[in-house]
Design a protein around this motif. Sequence first.
Motif: not given
Length: 471
Positions: A393-403
């Motif tokens: 279970l995580q989070m990114h500050h600088h990127r978005s993701e499309h799965w």
Amino acid sequence: MQFVTTILCGGAGSRLWPVSRELHPKPFIRLGDGQSLLQKAFLRGVGLPGVTEVMTVTNRELLFATQDAYREVNSAGLMMSFVLEPCGRNTAAAVAIAALRVAEKHGPEALMLVLAADHLITDQRAFADAVSKARDLASAGKLVTFGIKPDSPETGYGYIEAEGNKVRRFVEKPSLEKAREYIDSGRFLWNSGIFCFAAGTMLQQMKQHCPEILAASAACVQQSRTAAGEDYSQIELDAKTFSSVPDLSIDYAVMEKSDQIAVVPCSIGWSDIGSWTALGNLLEPDSAGNRIQGEAVVHNTHNCIIQSNDRLLGAVGVDDLILIDTPDAMLVAHKSSAQDVKHIYAQLKASGHAAYKLHRTVHRPWGTYTVLEEGNGFKIKRIEVKPGASLSLQMHHHRSEHWIVVHGMAKVVNGEKELYVNTNESTYIPAGHKHRLENPGILSLIMIEVQSGPYLGEDDIVRFEDRYGRA
């Protein structure tokens, strides 16, 4: 009496770049039969009579890859234990901590056989016979090393001058002229880096000859986290105290100083696979002397070592070259300079280039990811998740993701929502959203991940929960 096979799985294998990387080192290289050097070392160790436990000393980043490798070939059901290093501190520290663990669990009289994970031994019967002789000597209080009867004047190995089982002296890697003298004398053996001893004997000799290494190792063990089950145990070494252990090889620290050393001369088909020349020699040559693994078309080409498993390689009018192609890097070297490949690795590491550390396909405890393409502000990955496995279970500050799921079904936490994403469906995860990917099925989950943002480094990750202890 307890008999523990101890496998030392460390080192970068810099002379086998670009296949060997820091997080995919030499022991994980697969040979022509599909088995890695690490798997062969494991099978060699468990195949000996009387072995009661296999202990592996390795970097903690390689634990899950090591377990996966063992899982493919392990049917013995032996006790498995791991010593997890936060960084490399050479073989004296590794042996000291392994011996402390064995003595604590099984008593000082327990015997240990120490193997390198990146060596090759082709004659298991002769090896088992040599180990039997070594066990007898170790039971009598000797620190036993295995001396390989040489068949050529090698300059890349250390030598042992011996008289029967008695060691007269250890000799550093010699010049070619000296190596020829050693071979002609009939008194010298190659130093294999394989050892057998009682745990208590090694600890007593370390207390005498390198007390600072033993004391620092014991202090580290006291500060480290342990876990244990019915047939499994591990110790994750404390980074601060382990980094203070002196960096020295077991040869320098003990073997060259002790008066309790014995050697078992043997011919076991041993090689340390120390260069592309040695690895290439495991392949059958064609009529022109080329040794080829993968897909290659050659014309007027002689005595070359060629490996290209991911795409077609063509070679025209060249002789005595090493041509190694991987998805993100290619090596071209003259065979006479095979030992110098390590300088390319060193330059890449000094400059911080990712090619010294990672392949495009990176192994994680939950599966793998492969970088398909990247550019300014975007990165595209292929992600494969094992059945039942889960990312943190995580989070990114600088990127978005499309799965985008292309095979199987994904269970996804996306912010406050939990949803199932089927094949040919997708979900979008904005920067700053907590998220988790899980494979709830019995087949592998394969998906494409498109990252977008101003910074796409792997260190832009905040873990909140993780079943693999990385949070």
